[in-house]
Every structure is written in structure tokens, then in C-alpha cells.
Design a protein around this motif. Sequence first.
Motif, PDB file in Angstrom:
ATOM      1  N   LEU A 263       0.842  -1.196   0.000  1.00  0.00           N
ATOM      2  CA  LEU A 263       0.000   0.000   0.000  1.00  0.00           C
ATOM      3  C   LEU A 263       0.877   1.245   0.000  1.00  0.00           C
ATOM      4  O   LEU A 263       2.101   1.170   0.128  1.00  0.00           O
ATOM      5  CB  LEU A 263      -0.971  -0.013   1.190  1.00  0.00           C
ATOM      6  N   HIS A 264       0.233   2.415  -0.150  1.00  0.00           N
ATOM      7  CA  HIS A 264       0.971   3.669  -0.217  1.00  0.00           C
ATOM      8  C   HIS A 264       1.096   4.284   1.168  1.00  0.00           C
ATOM      9  O   HIS A 264       0.190   4.157   2.002  1.00  0.00           O
ATOM     10  CB  HIS A 264       0.269   4.673  -1.126  1.00  0.00           C
ATOM     11  N   GLY A 265       2.182   5.002   1.397  1.00  0.00           N
ATOM     12  CA  GLY A 265       2.332   5.735   2.646  1.00  0.00           C
ATOM     13  C   GLY A 265       3.506   6.695   2.570  1.00  0.00           C
ATOM     14  O   GLY A 265       4.455   6.490   1.805  1.00  0.00           O
ATOM     15  N   ARG A 266       3.426   7.758   3.370  1.00  0.00           N
ATOM     16  CA  ARG A 266       4.526   8.734   3.439  1.00  0.00           C
ATOM     17  C   ARG A 266       5.543   8.273   4.479  1.00  0.00           C
ATOM     18  O   ARG A 266       5.172   7.765   5.531  1.00  0.00           O
ATOM     19  CB  ARG A 266       3.975  10.115   3.810  1.00  0.00           C
ATOM     20  N   ILE A 267       6.828   8.452   4.161  1.00  0.00           N
ATOM     21  CA  ILE A 267       7.908   8.082   5.061  1.00  0.00           C
ATOM     22  C   ILE A 267       8.455   9.348   5.712  1.00  0.00           C
ATOM     23  O   ILE A 267       8.769  10.326   5.036  1.00  0.00           O
ATOM     24  CB  ILE A 267       9.046   7.355   4.323  1.00  0.00           C
ATOM     25  N   ALA A 268       8.555   9.337   7.045  1.00  0.00           N
ATOM     26  CA  ALA A 268       9.114  10.466   7.791  1.00  0.00           C
ATOM     27  C   ALA A 268       9.980   9.912   8.916  1.00  0.00           C
ATOM     28  O   ALA A 268      10.104   8.690   9.092  1.00  0.00           O
ATOM     29  CB  ALA A 268       8.006  11.360   8.324  1.00  0.00           C
ATOM     30  N   GLY A 269      10.592  10.831   9.680  1.00  0.00           N
ATOM     31  CA  GLY A 269      11.457  10.397  10.769  1.00  0.00           C
ATOM     32  C   GLY A 269      12.819   9.954  10.314  1.00  0.00           C
ATOM     33  O   GLY A 269      13.586   9.356  11.089  1.00  0.00           O
ATOM     34  N   ILE A 270      13.158  10.250   9.053  1.00  0.00           N
ATOM     35  CA  ILE A 270      14.446   9.884   8.480  1.00  0.00           C
ATOM     36  C   ILE A 270      14.712  10.842   7.332  1.00  0.00           C
ATOM     37  O   ILE A 270      13.780  11.250   6.625  1.00  0.00           O
ATOM     38  CB  ILE A 270      14.424   8.414   7.982  1.00  0.00           C
ATOM     39  N   PRO A 271      15.965  11.310   7.129  1.00  0.00           N
ATOM     40  CA  PRO A 271      16.249  12.181   5.979  1.00  0.00           C
ATOM     41  C   PRO A 271      15.803  11.520   4.677  1.00  0.00           C
ATOM     42  O   PRO A 271      15.964  10.304   4.499  1.00  0.00           O
ATOM     43  CB  PRO A 271      17.766  12.364   6.034  1.00  0.00           C
ATOM     44  N   TYR A 272      15.232  12.336   3.782  1.00  0.00           N
ATOM     45  CA  TYR A 272      14.658  11.775   2.559  1.00  0.00           C
ATOM     46  C   TYR A 272      15.674  10.997   1.740  1.00  0.00           C
ATOM     47  O   TYR A 272      15.337  10.019   1.069  1.00  0.00           O
ATOM     48  CB  TYR A 272      14.034  12.889   1.712  1.00  0.00           C
ATOM     49  N   ASP A 273      16.953  11.414   1.802  1.00  0.00           N
ATOM     50  CA  ASP A 273      17.955  10.740   0.979  1.00  0.00           C
ATOM     51  C   ASP A 273      18.515   9.484   1.646  1.00  0.00           C
ATOM     52  O   ASP A 273      19.421   8.850   1.113  1.00  0.00           O
ATOM     53  CB  ASP A 273      19.091  11.699   0.625  1.00  0.00           C
ATOM     54  N   GLN A 274      17.933   9.106   2.807  1.00  0.00           N
ATOM     55  CA  GLN A 274      18.345   7.863   3.448  1.00  0.00           C
ATOM     56  C   GLN A 274      17.273   6.774   3.344  1.00  0.00           C
ATOM     57  O   GLN A 274      17.475   5.644   3.797  1.00  0.00           O
ATOM     58  CB  GLN A 274      18.687   8.118   4.918  1.00  0.00           C
ATOM     59  N   VAL A 275      16.124   7.127   2.775  1.00  0.00           N
ATOM     60  CA  VAL A 275      15.091   6.121   2.532  1.00  0.00           C
ATOM     61  C   VAL A 275      15.592   5.158   1.460  1.00  0.00           C
ATOM     62  O   VAL A 275      16.247   5.564   0.497  1.00  0.00           O
ATOM     63  CB  VAL A 275      13.772   6.781   2.101  1.00  0.00           C
ATOM     64  N   ARG A 276      15.287   3.901   1.622  1.00  0.00           N
ATOM     65  CA  ARG A 276      15.816   2.900   0.689  1.00  0.00           C
ATOM     66  C   ARG A 276      14.864   1.717   0.608  1.00  0.00           C
ATOM     67  O   ARG A 276      14.015   1.510   1.495  1.00  0.00           O
ATOM     68  CB  ARG A 276      17.196   2.432   1.140  1.00  0.00           C
ATOM     69  N   MET A 277      14.991   0.950  -0.442  1.00  0.00           N
ATOM     70  CA  MET A 277      14.245  -0.294  -0.569  1.00  0.00           C
ATOM     71  C   MET A 277      14.697  -1.253   0.528  1.00  0.00           C
ATOM     72  O   MET A 277      15.889  -1.352   0.827  1.00  0.00           O
ATOM     73  CB  MET A 277      14.473  -0.914  -1.950  1.00  0.00           C
ATOM     74  N   GLY A 278      13.732  -1.930   1.139  1.00  0.00           N
ATOM     75  CA  GLY A 278      14.045  -2.855   2.215  1.00  0.00           C
ATOM     76  C   GLY A 278      13.991  -2.239   3.600  1.00  0.00           C
ATOM     77  O   GLY A 278      14.064  -2.966   4.601  1.00  0.00           O
ATOM     78  N   LEU A 279      13.840  -0.903   3.678  1.00  0.00           N
ATOM     79  CA  LEU A 279      13.769  -0.228   4.972  1.00  0.00           C
ATOM     80  C   LEU A 279      12.551  -0.716   5.751  1.00  0.00           C
ATOM     81  O   LEU A 279      11.436  -0.766   5.227  1.00  0.00           O
ATOM     82  CB  LEU A 279      13.674   1.286   4.766  1.00  0.00           C
ATOM     83  N   ARG A 280      12.758  -1.085   7.000  1.00  0.00           N
ATOM     84  CA  ARG A 280      11.660  -1.533   7.852  1.00  0.00           C
ATOM     85  C   ARG A 280      11.009  -0.309   8.517  1.00  0.00           C
ATOM     86  O   ARG A 280      11.685   0.548   9.082  1.00  0.00           O
ATOM     87  CB  ARG A 280      12.180  -2.491   8.919  1.00  0.00           C
ATOM     88  N   VAL A 281       9.675  -0.227   8.426  1.00  0.00           N
ATOM     89  CA  VAL A 281       8.962   0.942   8.929  1.00  0.00           C
ATOM     90  C   VAL A 281       7.736   0.512   9.725  1.00  0.00           C
ATOM     91  O   VAL A 281       7.282  -0.630   9.627  1.00  0.00           O
ATOM     92  CB  VAL A 281       8.535   1.877   7.774  1.00  0.00           C
ATOM     93  N   GLU A 282       7.203   1.464  10.517  1.00  0.00           N
ATOM     94  CA  GLU A 282       5.997   1.234  11.304  1.00  0.00           C
ATOM     95  C   GLU A 282       5.114   2.470  11.217  1.00  0.00           C
ATOM     96  O   GLU A 282       5.611   3.580  10.979  1.00  0.00           O
ATOM     97  CB  GLU A 282       6.358   0.942  12.763  1.00  0.00           C
TER      98      GLU A 282
END
Length: 321
Positions: A272-291
Motif C-alpha cells: 500500500l501507499h504511505g509517506r515516510i518520515a522520521g528519516i532524511p529523505y535521501d536515506q530512505v531505501r528499498m528494504g527499509l523496515r517501517v511502522e
Amino acid sequence: MTTAPQPEVLRAPLVVEFPFTRSLGPVQSAFLTGLRHRTVLGVRTTDGKTLVPPVEYDPVTADELRDLVEVADTGTVTTWAWNPEPRRGQPLDTPFAWILVKLDGADTALLHALAAPGPDAVHTGMRVRVRWAGERTGAITDIACFEPYDGGPGQTSPAPHTGTFDEDPVTGIVAEARLDYTYSPGGAQSRYINALADNRTVGERCPSCHKVYVPPRGACPTCGVATTDQVEVGPAGTVTTYCIVNVKAKNLDIELPYVYAHIALDGADLALHGRIAGIPYDQVRMGLRVEPVWTEGGRYPDHYRPTGEPDADYDTYKELI
């Protein structure tokens, strides 16, 4: 015998809108500039027909068209439909008729509104004329509407026109596209939405292939059978792919740039779709575990943040990209 209470049928008004900006070529520019001057222009095709509104390429031969001509502001209704309840942004705020009118001197019909007291006052073949707007800006709305006309044919032979006027030409337009509608999600998505209100994410499992779909649609898109077995998934998940957003959306107060991702929640077979925060945008990566991060009173996660776990192995989510 008691009857189980029926679940609430969810409904919500939704609006999709955006401004569509486009530049104009020489033919469309001349047409709209002409309306600002109470002049209706058409274009002559390769076989001598006059098209109103004008186009830049012959619909039959695909030849480039530049031979502009002026036609009359009177014409004949070729077909019509009554509109008893005008909507926001339509030409008139009282009931009116949509008409196709072939202006005198033209070989094609123009779609616009006809001011009439009722459907009994409209008929195919009736004569009409342009009612010009008091203030004209170089848009199709410079024709406020058409109105009944008792006179005979006007300028039946199109007069050549250079397409130039004293004032600056119209070189671009902004069309406000808007769609208002009421959305009812149905049983499967209603259950999904109601679970979100309790900070839970619930999908549905296909009884045939056993895949769990989030959000559920009520049927398996692969097997075509109903999905009635509810399964709670997550709350954590894995970023399968993502994009960095650098363009600010209207009414969305989020600092740029930000990341929007596909997230495969644990136990789900659809991302599903979702916004990622709590991490610099240039550190988001495939495989990142999120909650998920929930706001007080929110009916869905505000965003997803890293869990601190090691990244997921590619083989565990490659089928969900």
C-alpha cells in the motif's frame, strides 16, 4: 429470532480538482483572441470546409491548417439536451439547454449553452445567436451563452481573416478541472476503514490462492472469488519502492522534499501507499523496515517511520515491487 445489526454503510463526499495549463498554437490563439473582440473565427480545411471551433490539423488529411476565416455569431441548433439542474462552474446558474449550434458560414457545430425558459422552448432547427459576456478575457466563456434569434441567416460565406488583432494575443489558458462525487466503499473497504479507526490494518484472504490483500476489494483479482476471511496485518512493514516528491501539492502542508513509498505490511501480499518520515529523505531505501505513526483522532496512519530493525532481504519482498 434476533437479526444481527447491519454495518453502517460508509459514504463520503470527494472532490478531485486540478488546474490544467496549456499553451496555444497560432490557430487556437487566434480563435480565443477573436472571442475577446466579439469575433468568431474558424479554419478552412483542405477540401474547403470551415471548422468551428478551429483545429490546427485537418481531421481527414492531417494537413496543417492556417487559413482562418470569420463566421457569423448567429446559427442553427442541430441537436440539444435540457439541463434542469446546473452544476458549479457551468455557463448558467438557471436551467438551460446544452446545444450543438452550426454558426452561419460554418460546416461543423459548436457546443455551448442556450438560455431558454424551458425545454418546450427549444427545438432542433431553431435559430440562435451569441450573447457576449460583458467582460471578455480570451476564453470560451467570452460567449456567455446563446439565446433565441428571430432573424435569418447571417454571414453565410466565411470572410478571410488574418487572425491578428490590436491587442496582445492569448497564448495560454488555465482550465480548472473539478469532479465532485459521493464515494461509498462497499463492505470490504468499510471493514478496512473501520479497523483503521481502531489503529489496526485488516486485509482479506483469498480462499483459493491464500493471498492477503490490503486494502481489500472484496474479491481476489487473480482468482475472481470473494475474499471474506479477515486477516490483521502489520503493523510494521517493508519499503518495496519509493519516490522523492519535490512539487508541493495544494492544501498539503508537508515540507519538501518528502518521500512517498509502497509499503508491504507484514502478512500482506499487496503493497500500500504511505509517506515516510522520521528519516532524511535521501536515506530512505528499498528494504527499509517501517511502522505506522498515528495521530490522535486520526482515521489512518499519518506517516511511517523506521523501526530500527535491519533492512529486509530483497528476496522477501521482490514479488511485491
